[in-house]
Design an enzyme around this catalytic site. Structure first.
Site, PDB file in Angstrom:
ATOM      1  CE  LYS A  34      -0.502 -38.669   8.963  1.00 42.19           C
ATOM      2  NZ  LYS A  34      -0.763 -39.582   7.816  1.00 42.19           N
ATOM      3  CG  ASP A 155       1.262 -22.803   7.146  1.00 46.99           C
ATOM      4  OD1 ASP A 155       1.640 -23.974   7.317  1.00 46.99           O
ATOM      5  OD2 ASP A 155       0.105 -22.493   6.760  1.00 46.99           O
TER       6      ASP A 155
END
Ligand SMILES: COc1cc(C(=O)NC2CCN(C)CC2)ccc1Nc1cc2c(cn1)c(C)nn2-c1cc(Cl)cc(CCC(N)=O)c1
Length: 305
Positions: A34, A155
């Site tokens: 995930k 990020d």
């Protein structure tokens, strides 16, 4: 059909997926993990046996009200897709396709069989400066391509730096990326991963390309020191260390490695080198940059270099 209970929202992932844009049918393979509100599966083209990574975002989850954590609003997934689909560089994860069904949005991406640099760092703890020159050069080349196309990733972290069979670095996850529309355009939304987020994002002073330089500094520091530069047991402690620019340079680093880290971890974004200047720093110029690394470097240090 897979139904996995998750925060009381069921993730529905069919065993077989049809991509109308490429006219391909895939069978769903292994669950890879995930990331944010997305899940990643291996998918295999039933006719060619080509294998891809498929990032799957539930439409139900996207419609949830904003929580404290960064959430993916529908338009943000569209932004991620619109940015990623237009990219083409050897250090950027290849975007193949995207399609929807009633439950999910599917993004078909280049499979990186050696997972991410997060697993590399977890297994090796610290890597040699010889290896660091190899990885950092590829990361800088990928970010230079993004900045030249007026895109900030926002990020950059080890979990978003993927490795293929040749240990080539592939920058992935454009979920927080943004396009700078004009010279001097700055962003104000708070985003990024706690450990690697730039101080100007935290203090909402407006941020731009320099935020990625800070994150590359955090990536390089973590690879050479074995932990993030501003690490603390609490999130507040991390943010406090970042805002103060409080970190220590490991004593075992060479001067050129330390100098490059210090230049990227400048509190004042204006004092950080631009991405094009990084390739000319002494750390990368004064010593050999390997053209390849053997795959045993995933688990042990090479004697060479
Ligand atoms: C063979 O290729 C992979 C294998 C694995 C893996 O073995 N994960 C294991 C599965 C079993 N569980 C118990 C531990 C993790 C993980 C990633 C692989 N490759 C792989 C994964 C990839 C990509 C390319 N290639 C891209 C692009 N995006 N993502 C992607 C996307 C999301 Cl949303 C989440 C994750 C998992 C977290 C992470 N950062 O790895 C990955």
């Amino acid at each position: 059909m897979t139904a996995a209970p998750e925060n009381k929202t069921t993730y529905v992932v069919p065993d077989s997926l049809f991509d109308p844009h490429r006219g391909r049918t895939y069978k769903r393979g292994r669950f890879f993990g995930k990331g944010g509100f997305a899940r990643c599966y291996e998918i295999i083209d039933v006719h060619t046996d080509d294998v891809f990574a498929c990032k799957i975002v539930s439409k139900k989850l996207m419609m949830k009200p904003r929580q404290e954590e960064e959430t993916a609003e529908p338009e943000e997934i569209a932004v991620e897709i619109s940015i990623h689909r237009g990219l083409n560089h050897r250090s950027i994860v290849k975007f193949f396709s995207c399609f929807d069904d009633i439950d999910n949005t599917y993004i078909v991406l280049e499979l990186c069989r050696k997972r991410s640099m997060s697993e590399l760092q977890r297994r090796r703890k610290i890597i040699t400066e010889f290896e660091c020159r190899y990885y950092i050069t590829q990361i800088i080349e990928g970010v230079q391509y993004l900045h030249n196309n007026r895109i900030i990733h926002r990020d950059l972290k080890l979990a978003n730096l993927f490795l293929n069979d040749m240990l080539h670095v592939k920058i992935g996850d454009f979920g927080l990326a943004t396009r700078i529309e004009f010279e001097g355009d700055r962003r104000y939304s708070v985003c990024g991963s706690p450990n690697y987020i730039a101080p100007e994002i935290l203090t909402k002073k407006g941020h731009s390309f320099e935020a990625d330089i800070w994150s590359i500094g955090c990536v390089m520091y973590t690879l050479l020191a074995g932990r993030p530069p501003f690490h603390h047991k609490t999130r507040e402690g991390i943010f406090s260390n970042i805002k103060k620019g409080q970190y220590s340079v490991p004593s075992w680093l060479t001067i050129s490695a330390a100098d490059m880290l210090v230049s990227m971890l400048q509190l004042d974004p204006e004092r950080r080198p631009a991405i094009g200047q990084l390739l000319n720093c002494n750390f990368l110029k004064a010593a050999k940059v390997p053209q390849f690394l053997p795959s045993f470097c995933l688990t042990m240090a090479p004697r060479i270099g």
